[in-house]
Design an enzyme around this catalytic site. Structure first.
Site, PDB file in Angstrom:
ATOM      1  N   PHE A  25      37.701  18.224 -17.341  1.00  0.00           N
ATOM      2  CA  PHE A  25      39.059  18.713 -17.584  1.00  0.00           C
ATOM      3  C   PHE A  25      39.930  18.320 -16.390  1.00  0.00           C
ATOM      4  O   PHE A  25      39.500  18.432 -15.246  1.00  0.00           O
ATOM      5  CB  PHE A  25      39.062  20.235 -17.781  1.00  0.00           C
ATOM      6  CG  PHE A  25      40.332  20.760 -18.355  1.00  0.00           C
ATOM      7  CD1 PHE A  25      40.577  20.693 -19.714  1.00  0.00           C
ATOM      8  CD2 PHE A  25      41.295  21.302 -17.524  1.00  0.00           C
ATOM      9  CE1 PHE A  25      41.768  21.176 -20.257  1.00  0.00           C
ATOM     10  CE2 PHE A  25      42.481  21.784 -18.047  1.00  0.00           C
ATOM     11  CZ  PHE A  25      42.726  21.718 -19.407  1.00  0.00           C
ATOM     12  N   ALA A  59      36.073  23.682 -15.239  1.00  0.00           N
ATOM     13  CA  ALA A  59      35.793  24.485 -14.041  1.00  0.00           C
ATOM     14  C   ALA A  59      34.933  25.705 -14.365  1.00  0.00           C
ATOM     15  O   ALA A  59      34.121  26.128 -13.543  1.00  0.00           O
ATOM     16  CB  ALA A  59      37.106  24.918 -13.393  1.00  0.00           C
ATOM     17  N   PHE A  60      35.085  26.271 -15.535  1.00  0.00           N
ATOM     18  CA  PHE A  60      34.310  27.453 -15.898  1.00  0.00           C
ATOM     19  C   PHE A  60      32.813  27.152 -15.973  1.00  0.00           C
ATOM     20  O   PHE A  60      31.986  28.024 -15.722  1.00  0.00           O
ATOM     21  CB  PHE A  60      34.808  28.010 -17.245  1.00  0.00           C
ATOM     22  CG  PHE A  60      34.385  29.416 -17.510  1.00  0.00           C
ATOM     23  CD1 PHE A  60      35.038  30.479 -16.896  1.00  0.00           C
ATOM     24  CD2 PHE A  60      33.341  29.693 -18.378  1.00  0.00           C
ATOM     25  CE1 PHE A  60      34.645  31.787 -17.137  1.00  0.00           C
ATOM     26  CE2 PHE A  60      32.947  30.988 -18.620  1.00  0.00           C
ATOM     27  CZ  PHE A  60      33.597  32.045 -18.003  1.00  0.00           C
ATOM     28  N   VAL A  84      42.218  23.504 -11.628  1.00  0.00           N
ATOM     29  CA  VAL A  84      42.803  24.495 -12.525  1.00  0.00           C
ATOM     30  C   VAL A  84      44.247  24.692 -12.085  1.00  0.00           C
ATOM     31  O   VAL A  84      44.509  25.074 -10.942  1.00  0.00           O
ATOM     32  CB  VAL A  84      42.046  25.841 -12.466  1.00  0.00           C
ATOM     33  CG1 VAL A  84      42.599  26.814 -13.498  1.00  0.00           C
ATOM     34  CG2 VAL A  84      40.550  25.640 -12.661  1.00  0.00           C
ATOM     35  N   ILE A  85      45.181  24.404 -13.000  1.00  0.00           N
ATOM     36  CA  ILE A  85      46.606  24.504 -12.689  1.00  0.00           C
ATOM     37  C   ILE A  85      47.178  25.711 -13.429  1.00  0.00           C
ATOM     38  O   ILE A  85      46.943  25.891 -14.627  1.00  0.00           O
ATOM     39  CB  ILE A  85      47.348  23.216 -13.099  1.00  0.00           C
ATOM     40  CG1 ILE A  85      46.759  22.017 -12.342  1.00  0.00           C
ATOM     41  CG2 ILE A  85      48.851  23.347 -12.838  1.00  0.00           C
ATOM     42  CD1 ILE A  85      47.251  20.665 -12.823  1.00  0.00           C
ATOM     43  N   HIS A  91      45.021  32.674 -18.427  1.00  0.00           N
ATOM     44  CA  HIS A  91      43.849  31.798 -18.464  1.00  0.00           C
ATOM     45  C   HIS A  91      43.478  31.304 -17.060  1.00  0.00           C
ATOM     46  O   HIS A  91      42.311  31.289 -16.681  1.00  0.00           O
ATOM     47  CB  HIS A  91      44.141  30.609 -19.396  1.00  0.00           C
ATOM     48  CG  HIS A  91      43.000  29.665 -19.538  1.00  0.00           C
ATOM     49  ND1 HIS A  91      42.951  28.468 -18.855  1.00  0.00           N
ATOM     50  CD2 HIS A  91      41.870  29.735 -20.273  1.00  0.00           C
ATOM     51  CE1 HIS A  91      41.819  27.843 -19.165  1.00  0.00           C
ATOM     52  NE2 HIS A  91      41.157  28.591 -20.027  1.00  0.00           N
ATOM     53  N   ARG A 130      46.955  17.353  -3.363  1.00  0.00           N
ATOM     54  CA  ARG A 130      45.638  17.759  -2.869  1.00  0.00           C
ATOM     55  C   ARG A 130      44.509  16.837  -3.348  1.00  0.00           C
ATOM     56  O   ARG A 130      43.433  16.824  -2.764  1.00  0.00           O
ATOM     57  CB  ARG A 130      45.361  19.199  -3.276  1.00  0.00           C
ATOM     58  CG  ARG A 130      46.190  20.188  -2.461  1.00  0.00           C
ATOM     59  CD  ARG A 130      46.177  21.581  -3.075  1.00  0.00           C
ATOM     60  NE  ARG A 130      46.888  22.541  -2.255  1.00  0.00           N
ATOM     61  CZ  ARG A 130      48.210  22.686  -2.225  1.00  0.00           C
ATOM     62  NH1 ARG A 130      48.977  21.875  -2.951  1.00  0.00           N
ATOM     63  NH2 ARG A 130      48.779  23.588  -1.472  1.00  0.00           N
TER      64      ARG A 130
END
Length: 174
Positions: A25, A59-60, A84-85, A91, A130
């Site tokens: 993702f 990420a989960f 994760v944004i 969420h 980043r």
């Protein structure tokens, strides 16, 4: 991690084995993190054959894969990479928080360094800064954190365990 674009510390990755567990993702950003981590690995003497890259959906899923590798006894460290944004729903909080908690638990339960290299940003622009290999790539920083933790937790064996000196029996240490 340093929070800067450069690190003057040197690590010896030659005999180490590290796995990068990377989310698919937000792949364009995560791929840059993988590139930065891989570049740091090589710069610290790491052998390409001793760096494993495994992909997971997001990420989960990073904590479960990280724990599996950390518990395997086959790696010296795990570097978890993802992005994760924040959006308009809760969420982000669920995914980012549970990912961080799961990765911390994986390291604490196994005693193997598990490094949190997951970008958790307010927007796409922050994530791009980043992840950028030419700027403050957090993949690089995460790899260097892993190598530093390996050195802290598993220092190299002493150069010699032989007794040296007069009057000592062979094999007896002073």
């Amino acid at each position: 991690m340093t929070g800067s674009t450069g690190n003057t510390l040197r690590f010896d990755a030659r005999t180490r084995r590290v796995v990068l567990v990377a989310a698919r993702f937000n792949a364009a950003l995560v791929d840059q993190l993988v590139a930065g981590a891989t570049q740091a690995w090589r710069e610290h003497g790491g052998d390409a054959a001793r760096l494993i890259v495994e992909r997971v959906p997001g990420a989960f899923e990073l904590p479960l894969a990280a724990k599996m590798f950390a518990a395997s006894g086959r790696v010296d460290a795990v570097v978890a990479l993802g992005c994760v944004i924040r959006g308009d729903t809760p969420h982000f909080d669920f995914v980012a928080g549970e990912c961080a908690r799961g990765l911390m638990d994986a390291g604490l339960q196994t005693g193997v360094p598990v490094v949190f290299g997951v970008l958790t940003t307010e927007n796409q622009a922050q994530a791009e800064v980043r992840a950028d290999v030419a700027r403050m790539n957090k993949g690089r920083e995460s790899m260097e954190a892993a190598l530093e933790m390996i050195g802290l937790l598993a220092p190299p064996p002493p150069k010699s365990t032989r007794a040296v000196g007069r009057g000592k029996k062979k094999g007896v240490r002073r």
